[in-house]
Write an enzyme that holds these catalytic residues in place. Sequence first.
Site, short mmCIF file in Angstrom:
data_model
loop_
_atom_site.label_atom_id
_atom_site.label_comp_id
_atom_site.label_asym_id
_atom_site.label_seq_id
_atom_site.Cartn_x
_atom_site.Cartn_y
_atom_site.Cartn_z
CG ASP A 1 -0.35 0.24 2.68
OD1 ASP A 1 1.04 -0.65 2.22
OD2 ASP A 1 -0.65 0.31 3.44
CG HIS B 1 7.00 0.22 9.92
ND1 HIS B 1 6.96 -0.57 11.56
CD2 HIS B 1 6.27 1.20 10.10
CE1 HIS B 1 6.45 0.19 12.38
NE2 HIS B 1 6.26 1.78 11.74
C1 BDR Z 1 2.47 -0.71 8.80
O1 BDR Z 1 1.04 0.55 8.18
C2 BDR Z 1 1.84 1.35 7.59
O2 BDR Z 1 1.97 2.47 7.60
C3 BDR Z 1 3.26 0.57 6.71
O3 BDR Z 1 3.57 1.18 6.05
C4 BDR Z 1 3.36 -0.08 7.30
O4 BDR Z 1 3.04 -1.52 6.39
C5 BDR Z 1 3.25 -0.55 9.94
O5 BDR Z 1 2.78 -0.81 11.07
CA CA Z 2 3.18 -0.50 4.31
#
Ligand code: BDR
Ligand code: CA
Length: 306
Positions: free
Chosen positions: A9, A239
């Site tokens: 995403d 992340h």
């Molecule tokens: C996840 O949430 C999204 O905002 C980031 O891309 C990551 O995949 C972290 O909690």
């Molecule tokens: Ca993500």
Amino acid sequence: MEKVIIDTDPGVDDAMAVLYACISPDIELMGLTSIFGNVTTEIATRNALALLELAGVSAPVARGAEKPLVQDQREPAWEVHGREGFGDVPPMSPKKQAVEESAAEFICRVVNEIPGEIILCPVGPLTNIALALRHDPSIASKVKGVTIMGGSIDEGGNVTPYAEANIWQDPHAADEVFAADWPITLVGLDVTHRVICTPEDFKSLTDDAPKLGGFLNDAAQFYFQFHRKVDGIYGCHMHDPTAVISILHPELFDVDHQPLEVIVEGEEIGRTILSRKEDRRSFSVFRKVNVDGVREEFLSMIKSGF
Ligand code: BDR
Ligand code: CA
């Protein structure tokens, strides 16, 4: 060489993950599938195409689901990633279009074409992955692995005190994915909250790899501001790149083996917990990380790009 499909995403940290995969000589990127979360599915699809074009990689993009399986759609994470997904970077206009297959159809076809070889790497809400399992449950025994950025065991949440964003956006899908009999590795906030890169780290990417590193540095400025305001940290959580890096470097993580489930109602909706249900198999759950190892792997790989 690992054959990987990233379900994404994009999203600032998604862009870091996708460009890492594009540059790494040890990953063959078989395609991207798009999903809502940080942005809408429409913007996610456009951004996925734009990232591949920027990197000069010709892998296909398949458009994913528009909304969660059961619950009403939540607001995209505009405040984290900006209205268009890459912070203040203006929207790009990729030349190519998504393939005609849906994300779920694409995943099932590719997994069936080369059984035992594909690693799925979802770094967004798990809707497409759950739909792929519904479409063809046999993929569970045909994937090489499923490396998920999502959830949290002891770390608490990042959108509620309990829930991590990707699981919270579609908890029912996540629970279906955790109920399947397949080899999941969970890369949750327990490890991704430890891996932080600073503005200086990203500045150095611009110096060494002006095009791709420069793009990531530009996109990251908005993401830094969010982290400063909300988490009080100087830098940003890595992340999604941490999940992709873990595919190539599992030695950088300490792992537990545990069955998982997701709370799908009430105040704790979206919380990932260890399951006591007898029919759930154990997954690899990363609990500790060699922070410097992941940071250095990310920075040196992006710097080796252009
Ligand atoms: C996840 O949430 C999204 O905002 C980031 O891309 C990551 O995949 C972290 O909690
Ligand atoms: Ca993500």
